[in-house]
Design a protein around this motif. Structure first.
Motif, PDB file in Angstrom:
ATOM      1  N   PHE A   1      12.602   4.085  10.940  1.00 54.16           N
ATOM      2  CA  PHE A   1      13.091   3.031   9.939  1.00 54.16           C
ATOM      3  C   PHE A   1      14.571   2.338  10.459  1.00 54.16           C
ATOM      4  O   PHE A   1      15.341   3.227  11.069  1.00 54.16           O
ATOM      5  CB  PHE A   1      13.284   3.507   8.639  1.00 54.16           C
ATOM      6  CG  PHE A   1      12.055   4.123   7.950  1.00 54.16           C
ATOM      7  CD1 PHE A   1      11.193   3.053   7.636  1.00 54.16           C
ATOM      8  CD2 PHE A   1      11.858   5.344   7.870  1.00 54.16           C
ATOM      9  CE1 PHE A   1       9.721   3.731   7.003  1.00 54.16           C
ATOM     10  CE2 PHE A   1      10.570   5.930   7.389  1.00 54.16           C
ATOM     11  CZ  PHE A   1       9.933   5.159   6.861  1.00 54.16           C
ATOM     12  N   ASP A   2      14.538   1.210  10.512  1.00 56.65           N
ATOM     13  CA  ASP A   2      16.085   0.538  10.487  1.00 56.65           C
ATOM     14  C   ASP A   2      16.270  -0.212   9.382  1.00 56.65           C
ATOM     15  O   ASP A   2      15.424  -0.232   8.506  1.00 56.65           O
ATOM     16  CB  ASP A   2      16.065  -0.229  12.031  1.00 56.65           C
ATOM     17  CG  ASP A   2      17.534  -0.471  12.195  1.00 56.65           C
ATOM     18  OD1 ASP A   2      18.500  -0.047  11.806  1.00 56.65           O
ATOM     19  OD2 ASP A   2      17.703  -0.911  13.490  1.00 56.65           O
ATOM     20  N   GLN A   3      17.473  -0.849   9.417  1.00 58.59           N
ATOM     21  CA  GLN A   3      17.626  -2.068   8.317  1.00 58.59           C
ATOM     22  C   GLN A   3      18.178  -3.102   8.970  1.00 58.59           C
ATOM     23  O   GLN A   3      18.782  -3.255   9.938  1.00 58.59           O
ATOM     24  CB  GLN A   3      19.093  -1.378   7.675  1.00 58.59           C
ATOM     25  CG  GLN A   3      18.724  -0.078   6.722  1.00 58.59           C
ATOM     26  CD  GLN A   3      19.870   0.128   6.006  1.00 58.59           C
ATOM     27  OE1 GLN A   3      20.409   1.100   6.238  1.00 58.59           O
ATOM     28  NE2 GLN A   3      19.813  -0.091   4.464  1.00 58.59           N
ATOM     29  N   ARG A   4      17.963  -4.308   8.270  1.00 59.65           N
ATOM     30  CA  ARG A   4      18.233  -5.748   8.794  1.00 59.65           C
ATOM     31  C   ARG A   4      19.862  -5.637   8.584  1.00 59.65           C
ATOM     32  O   ARG A   4      20.557  -5.213   7.646  1.00 59.65           O
ATOM     33  CB  ARG A   4      17.674  -6.739   7.933  1.00 59.65           C
ATOM     34  CG  ARG A   4      16.294  -6.941   8.181  1.00 59.65           C
ATOM     35  CD  ARG A   4      15.594  -8.105   7.654  1.00 59.65           C
ATOM     36  NE  ARG A   4      15.877  -8.325   6.384  1.00 59.65           N
ATOM     37  CZ  ARG A   4      14.804  -8.833   5.431  1.00 59.65           C
ATOM     38  NH1 ARG A   4      13.932  -9.304   5.875  1.00 59.65           N
ATOM     39  NH2 ARG A   4      15.353  -9.131   4.059  1.00 59.65           N
ATOM     40  N   ASP A   5      20.476  -6.159   9.585  1.00 62.94           N
ATOM     41  CA  ASP A   5      22.054  -6.368   9.604  1.00 62.94           C
ATOM     42  C   ASP A   5      22.453  -7.132   8.287  1.00 62.94           C
ATOM     43  O   ASP A   5      23.343  -7.046   7.686  1.00 62.94           O
ATOM     44  CB  ASP A   5      22.571  -6.851  10.812  1.00 62.94           C
ATOM     45  CG  ASP A   5      22.430  -6.014  12.044  1.00 62.94           C
ATOM     46  OD1 ASP A   5      22.350  -4.820  11.603  1.00 62.94           O
ATOM     47  OD2 ASP A   5      22.438  -6.467  13.063  1.00 62.94           O
ATOM     48  N   GLU A   6      21.698  -8.284   8.004  1.00 68.32           N
ATOM     49  CA  GLU A   6      22.285  -9.380   7.119  1.00 68.32           C
ATOM     50  C   GLU A   6      22.213  -8.823   5.585  1.00 68.32           C
ATOM     51  O   GLU A   6      22.873  -9.225   4.801  1.00 68.32           O
ATOM     52  CB  GLU A   6      21.634 -10.717   7.267  1.00 68.32           C
ATOM     53  CG  GLU A   6      20.161 -10.671   7.058  1.00 68.32           C
ATOM     54  CD  GLU A   6      19.483 -10.410   8.368  1.00 68.32           C
ATOM     55  OE1 GLU A   6      18.133 -10.629   8.327  1.00 68.32           O
ATOM     56  OE2 GLU A   6      19.976 -10.039   9.395  1.00 68.32           O
ATOM     57  N   ASP A   7      21.175  -8.137   5.229  1.00 70.86           N
ATOM     58  CA  ASP A   7      20.945  -7.531   3.963  1.00 70.86           C
ATOM     59  C   ASP A   7      20.704  -6.028   3.658  1.00 70.86           C
ATOM     60  O   ASP A   7      20.484  -5.587   2.730  1.00 70.86           O
ATOM     61  CB  ASP A   7      20.036  -8.671   2.980  1.00 70.86           C
ATOM     62  CG  ASP A   7      18.711  -8.400   3.712  1.00 70.86           C
ATOM     63  OD1 ASP A   7      18.550  -7.828   4.872  1.00 70.86           O
ATOM     64  OD2 ASP A   7      17.709  -9.235   3.474  1.00 70.86           O
ATOM     65  N   GLY A   8      20.645  -5.195   4.787  1.00 71.22           N
ATOM     66  CA  GLY A   8      19.955  -4.010   4.664  1.00 71.22           C
ATOM     67  C   GLY A   8      18.890  -3.595   4.310  1.00 71.22           C
ATOM     68  O   GLY A   8      18.491  -2.369   4.015  1.00 71.22           O
ATOM     69  N   VAL A   9      17.953  -4.602   4.524  1.00 65.20           N
ATOM     70  CA  VAL A   9      16.588  -4.401   3.890  1.00 65.20           C
ATOM     71  C   VAL A   9      15.824  -3.403   5.117  1.00 65.20           C
ATOM     72  O   VAL A   9      16.059  -3.703   6.150  1.00 65.20           O
ATOM     73  CB  VAL A   9      15.919  -5.674   3.566  1.00 65.20           C
ATOM     74  CG1 VAL A   9      14.213  -5.330   3.495  1.00 65.20           C
ATOM     75  CG2 VAL A   9      16.387  -6.127   2.267  1.00 65.20           C
ATOM     76  N   VAL A  10      15.051  -2.824   4.842  1.00 58.98           N
ATOM     77  CA  VAL A  10      14.273  -1.898   5.565  1.00 58.98           C
ATOM     78  C   VAL A  10      13.492  -2.641   6.394  1.00 58.98           C
ATOM     79  O   VAL A  10      12.936  -3.657   6.466  1.00 58.98           O
ATOM     80  CB  VAL A  10      13.122  -0.794   4.884  1.00 58.98           C
ATOM     81  CG1 VAL A  10      12.174  -1.608   4.109  1.00 58.98           C
ATOM     82  CG2 VAL A  10      13.013   0.099   5.823  1.00 58.98           C
ATOM     83  N   VAL A  11      13.620  -1.956   7.892  1.00 53.16           N
ATOM     84  CA  VAL A  11      12.623  -2.644   8.837  1.00 53.16           C
ATOM     85  C   VAL A  11      11.857  -1.257   9.278  1.00 53.16           C
ATOM     86  O   VAL A  11      12.492  -0.186   9.960  1.00 53.16           O
ATOM     87  CB  VAL A  11      13.726  -3.247  10.143  1.00 53.16           C
ATOM     88  CG1 VAL A  11      12.846  -3.539  11.280  1.00 53.16           C
ATOM     89  CG2 VAL A  11      14.390  -4.431   9.574  1.00 53.16           C
ATOM     90  N   LEU A  12      10.686  -1.534   9.753  1.00 53.51           N
ATOM     91  CA  LEU A  12       9.876  -0.579  10.076  1.00 53.51           C
ATOM     92  C   LEU A  12       9.463  -0.604  11.745  1.00 53.51           C
ATOM     93  O   LEU A  12       9.105  -1.616  12.294  1.00 53.51           O
ATOM     94  CB  LEU A  12       8.345  -0.552   9.346  1.00 53.51           C
ATOM     95  CG  LEU A  12       7.295   0.390   9.878  1.00 53.51           C
ATOM     96  CD1 LEU A  12       7.930   1.855   9.382  1.00 53.51           C
ATOM     97  CD2 LEU A  12       5.980   0.217   9.036  1.00 53.51           C
TER      98      LEU A  12
END
Length: 65
Positions: free
Chosen positions: A24-35
């Motif tokens: 998992f990671d997070q989008r820089d702009e809003d912290g939403v999960v990225v798979l």
């Protein structure tokens, strides 16, 4: 194991990234999960299960555990 995430449910807590940073990671702009890895290797299963269990918004779904 196959992982899906619901980005609309994600509250951006980041616990999934701490628990399983290779998956998992997070989008820089809003912290939403990225798979990063929808079908992780078996050695990541325990970390992914922990991330899913700890997710406060239940945005992580595991199939084929």
């Amino acid at each position: 194991m196959r992982i899906t995430v619901d980005q609309d449910k994600c509250c951006g807590s980041g616990g999934c990234v701490v628990a399983a940073p290779d998956v998992f990671d997070q989008r820089d702009e809003d912290g939403v999960v990225v798979l990063l890895t929808p079908e992780p290797p078996e050695d990541q299963f325990r970390a992914v299960q922990g991330a899913a269990t700890a997710c406060p918004s239940a945005a992580i779904t595991l199939d084929g555990e």
